[in-house]
Design an enzyme around this catalytic site. Sequence first.
Site, PDB file in Angstrom:
ATOM      1  N   ARG A 134     -24.920 -12.778  -3.216  1.00  0.00           N
ATOM      2  CA  ARG A 134     -25.329 -14.172  -3.391  1.00  0.00           C
ATOM      3  C   ARG A 134     -26.703 -14.287  -4.080  1.00  0.00           C
ATOM      4  O   ARG A 134     -27.062 -15.329  -4.588  1.00  0.00           O
ATOM      5  CB  ARG A 134     -25.362 -14.797  -1.983  1.00  0.00           C
ATOM      6  CG  ARG A 134     -25.450 -16.275  -1.923  1.00  0.00           C
ATOM      7  CD  ARG A 134     -24.849 -16.753  -0.606  1.00  0.00           C
ATOM      8  NE  ARG A 134     -25.494 -17.938  -0.095  1.00  0.00           N
ATOM      9  CZ  ARG A 134     -25.165 -18.563   1.038  1.00  0.00           C
ATOM     10  NH1 ARG A 134     -24.169 -18.101   1.783  1.00  0.00           N
ATOM     11  NH2 ARG A 134     -25.787 -19.642   1.430  1.00  0.00           N
TER      12      ARG A 134
ATOM     13  N   ASP B 132     -26.866 -14.771   2.063  1.00  0.00           N
ATOM     14  CA  ASP B 132     -26.000 -13.895   2.847  1.00  0.00           C
ATOM     15  C   ASP B 132     -25.403 -12.792   1.973  1.00  0.00           C
ATOM     16  O   ASP B 132     -25.106 -13.023   0.803  1.00  0.00           O
ATOM     17  CB  ASP B 132     -24.813 -14.693   3.408  1.00  0.00           C
ATOM     18  CG  ASP B 132     -25.224 -15.728   4.421  1.00  0.00           C
ATOM     19  OD1 ASP B 132     -26.067 -16.563   4.098  1.00  0.00           O
ATOM     20  OD2 ASP B 132     -24.681 -15.711   5.537  1.00  0.00           O
TER      21      ASP B 132
ATOM     22  N   ASN C  38     -27.717 -14.173   6.355  1.00  0.00           N
ATOM     23  CA  ASN C  38     -29.155 -14.444   6.274  1.00  0.00           C
ATOM     24  C   ASN C  38     -29.872 -14.267   7.605  1.00  0.00           C
ATOM     25  O   ASN C  38     -29.294 -14.475   8.662  1.00  0.00           O
ATOM     26  CB  ASN C  38     -29.378 -15.883   5.783  1.00  0.00           C
ATOM     27  CG  ASN C  38     -28.825 -16.894   6.766  1.00  0.00           C
ATOM     28  OD1 ASN C  38     -27.642 -17.200   6.749  1.00  0.00           O
ATOM     29  ND2 ASN C  38     -29.659 -17.402   7.661  1.00  0.00           N
TER      30      ASN C  38
ATOM     31  N   ASP D 197     -31.510 -17.930   1.999  1.00  0.00           N
ATOM     32  CA  ASP D 197     -30.170 -18.026   2.587  1.00  0.00           C
ATOM     33  C   ASP D 197     -29.125 -17.266   1.775  1.00  0.00           C
ATOM     34  O   ASP D 197     -27.996 -17.726   1.636  1.00  0.00           O
ATOM     35  CB  ASP D 197     -29.761 -19.514   2.718  1.00  0.00           C
ATOM     36  CG  ASP D 197     -28.541 -19.704   3.607  1.00  0.00           C
ATOM     37  OD1 ASP D 197     -28.107 -18.730   4.254  1.00  0.00           O
ATOM     38  OD2 ASP D 197     -28.010 -20.834   3.637  1.00  0.00           O
TER      39      ASP D 197
ATOM     40  N   TRP E  96     -19.562 -13.265   8.956  1.00  0.00           N
ATOM     41  CA  TRP E  96     -18.482 -14.260   8.931  1.00  0.00           C
ATOM     42  C   TRP E  96     -17.419 -14.043   7.878  1.00  0.00           C
ATOM     43  O   TRP E  96     -16.556 -14.897   7.694  1.00  0.00           O
ATOM     44  CB  TRP E  96     -19.069 -15.666   8.849  1.00  0.00           C
ATOM     45  CG  TRP E  96     -20.108 -15.887   7.791  1.00  0.00           C
ATOM     46  CD1 TRP E  96     -21.408 -15.493   7.833  1.00  0.00           C
ATOM     47  CD2 TRP E  96     -19.951 -16.582   6.547  1.00  0.00           C
ATOM     48  NE1 TRP E  96     -22.071 -15.901   6.693  1.00  0.00           N
ATOM     49  CE2 TRP E  96     -21.201 -16.564   5.896  1.00  0.00           C
ATOM     50  CE3 TRP E  96     -18.872 -17.221   5.927  1.00  0.00           C
ATOM     51  CZ2 TRP E  96     -21.408 -17.156   4.640  1.00  0.00           C
ATOM     52  CZ3 TRP E  96     -19.080 -17.809   4.685  1.00  0.00           C
ATOM     53  CH2 TRP E  96     -20.328 -17.772   4.061  1.00  0.00           C
TER      54      TRP E  96
END
Lengths: 258, 529
Positions: free
Chosen positions: B325, B300, B255, B298, B237
């Site tokens: 992240r 990403d 993720n 999570d 994204w």
Amino acid sequence: MRWGGLLLALGGALLSAQDVASNPFRGDAKAADLGKASFRLRCSACHGIRADGGRGPALNRGEFAAGDTDLDIYRVIAEGVPGTEMSGYAARNSEESIWRIVTFLRTLEASPDDTIDGNASQGEDIFWNQAGCGGCHRVGSRGGRFGPALTRIGRARSTEHLRASLLDPDQDLPPGYYAVEIVTRDGQTIRGIGVGFDDFSAQVRDAAGQLHSFFREEVRSMSREFTSLMPDGYGDSLTDEQQRDLLAYLQSLHGEEQ
Amino acid sequence: MRVPSLCSVFLIGTALAHGQVDQVTLRAAQQDDESWLMYGRNYSAWRYSPLDEIDTGNVHRISPVWIFQSGVSGKFQTTPLVRDGVMYVTGPSNHAWALDLKTGRELWHYSEPVPEGAVGCCGKPNRGFAVKGDRLYKVNFQATLVALEASTGEVVWEVELADYREGYSNTVAPLIVKDMVVVGIAGAEYGTRDFVDAYDAETGRRVWRFWTVPGPGEAGNETWAGDSWKHGGASTWITGSYDPDLNLIYWGTGNPGPDLDGTPRRGDNLYSDSMVALDADTGELRWYFQFTPHDVHDWDAVADPVLVDLEVDGEPRKGLIHANRNGHYYALDRTNGEFLVGRAYTEVTWADGIGSDGRPILIPGHEPTDEGTLTCPGLGGGHNWHATSFSPLTGLYYFNSSDGCQIYHSAPQDYVQGEFYFGSAMENVSGEPREGSILAVEPSTGDTRWRYPLVSPPSSGLLSTGGGLLFAGTSEGYFFALDARSGKPLWRLRTGGRVQAPAITYRFGGRQYVATASGTAIFVFTLPQ
């Protein structure tokens, strides 16, 4: 009025009242598991990861102020409770997803009754007189404005949260209640409730209700602390009985008295 | 490089006036200080403009020249494009505008309703246009790619990338490579299986697709237990970068799903949380590097893949740098994916550094559990997705970071189409506010040169300039400039709206302007005349 709200909450009244009146997942363990996952994600910040309450009421007491049927619970989740931190979820969640949460809530074993055994009218007296709580808090239109209004506090918070608020105020501050301390260039210290605090400025309301506003470069220091400005000695200054009475009074505050 | 715009003045009225942007122009985007032609400003994703009229000495005098109020609510995360006197802006919920650069006046407004049932984890933002020839390209939230006539905003074609009813959505700014529009996709919180796609810019026909979760029989599929690959996520994204000499497209992946529950998907879960290098012509995987194998937090890896030349241990390297992240800064060799540097830039409790093989050295006890596990960084990072900036002037790499920890809970969950497939929740640590910072990091070593603290987790991306400035914004609505060398604040304005986008800068009529989205508006600044 009520129907209007419900139909609106259903996003254009796609379903008739009959359709939503019954829980399509009642007793469905899989749906309850899914409901648990979305509960944890969307609701646990306020109602606790185990639904045992926090900033929101405990939902594992086996009874709900909103009513006893699945539809009553559905409706309060979909529409929220106007004027409180409980917002409506109909716009963000499908009907199925709300029903799954209801199904999950129904699987919770009712926790032991945690109603405080105390004398609420004695507590009311302590609140306004001996303990001076009313100097900082208002109930309805009476009382001070330094701390949050407690008009609905018995409905909004769990028993555990009320006890912690009284005995250990630094725990779990309600939104918007942090402390800001400013030391001005001439060495004066201003401490109060933070109204705003960002990278370049701070706005603080002192105990007298006076608002102060500063840019960072105008002062010697500005800092924010997530600690309570409520006195923390009530565990010592009040007897156990007085504490119980006060908590019973707080628990009785459901927003009716104006 | 003034030449193209002078040309366009002479060629007004001919087809060429709006036909300037091609592969040659895009390759030279870094030198073109009039325009802003792609998401990361150049193919290397630097977000650095050589413009130096606004500098550390005079930035305190800049003020707004115009403000465009979009009237559309939602998250404005767009990188506007600027070309030939027009600014092209995308907004949330399938809105877009062309604005007259001189006056801020709206030239056209494109909008398309978001269909009922299109879902996404995090609002319906859009991160910007791509431009090629006389066409603009953007994604719509319901997982489509649309080509617009730049002069009118009329739709030339629109193609479906994936079925939104399966949980796919889209927010990414496309990237033009040769004659193709390259795009990613979102949906990993809804159990989708994700990809990077390339479409023929002329016709909208798909040229290639790279599945970020390999199917049965493909290498990497064995890193997913059972059928878990089917809902494996690995969204794409945020826009990637491109090295024309190596003919490689670099794209970060998100993720694996479900986010916090790793039990149904034992294995490394390739190519989630990875950097993938794809052959630009075929979409074939040339190399990959997975930052967080079998992620359950999570984390990403969609943050910008920034292409810079490095010197690591005395050796010149064609580098790819990336602020992950999971709390670590990485430098890789972009020719082959070799791991060069991995350094924590914020508090990290789940790993004891990165091993020489590039894998994190795990500290046991950081899997989310029913009761909850305290781990730093929190779910949003570290550095999340916000645009980063590399300044060749200072030699520093700038990115933001959320600093703090969270409590991760897991709750097993079956996949249901269109339902959030997350496997549970996070809690904040009571009494520990989550804060943030903007960091300036030495690309070759990962050393932090300076850190500017923020009272809240960061909300905006970054821009660095030849004037020695770094522009950023905050969630409380400040847009501000720091000295890129020292991190000292030099100027600020309270815009009155959350700044969630990175700023851009361009030259128009001989003067430098800086523009940013804030709240639901676009603000444009310059020096007083």
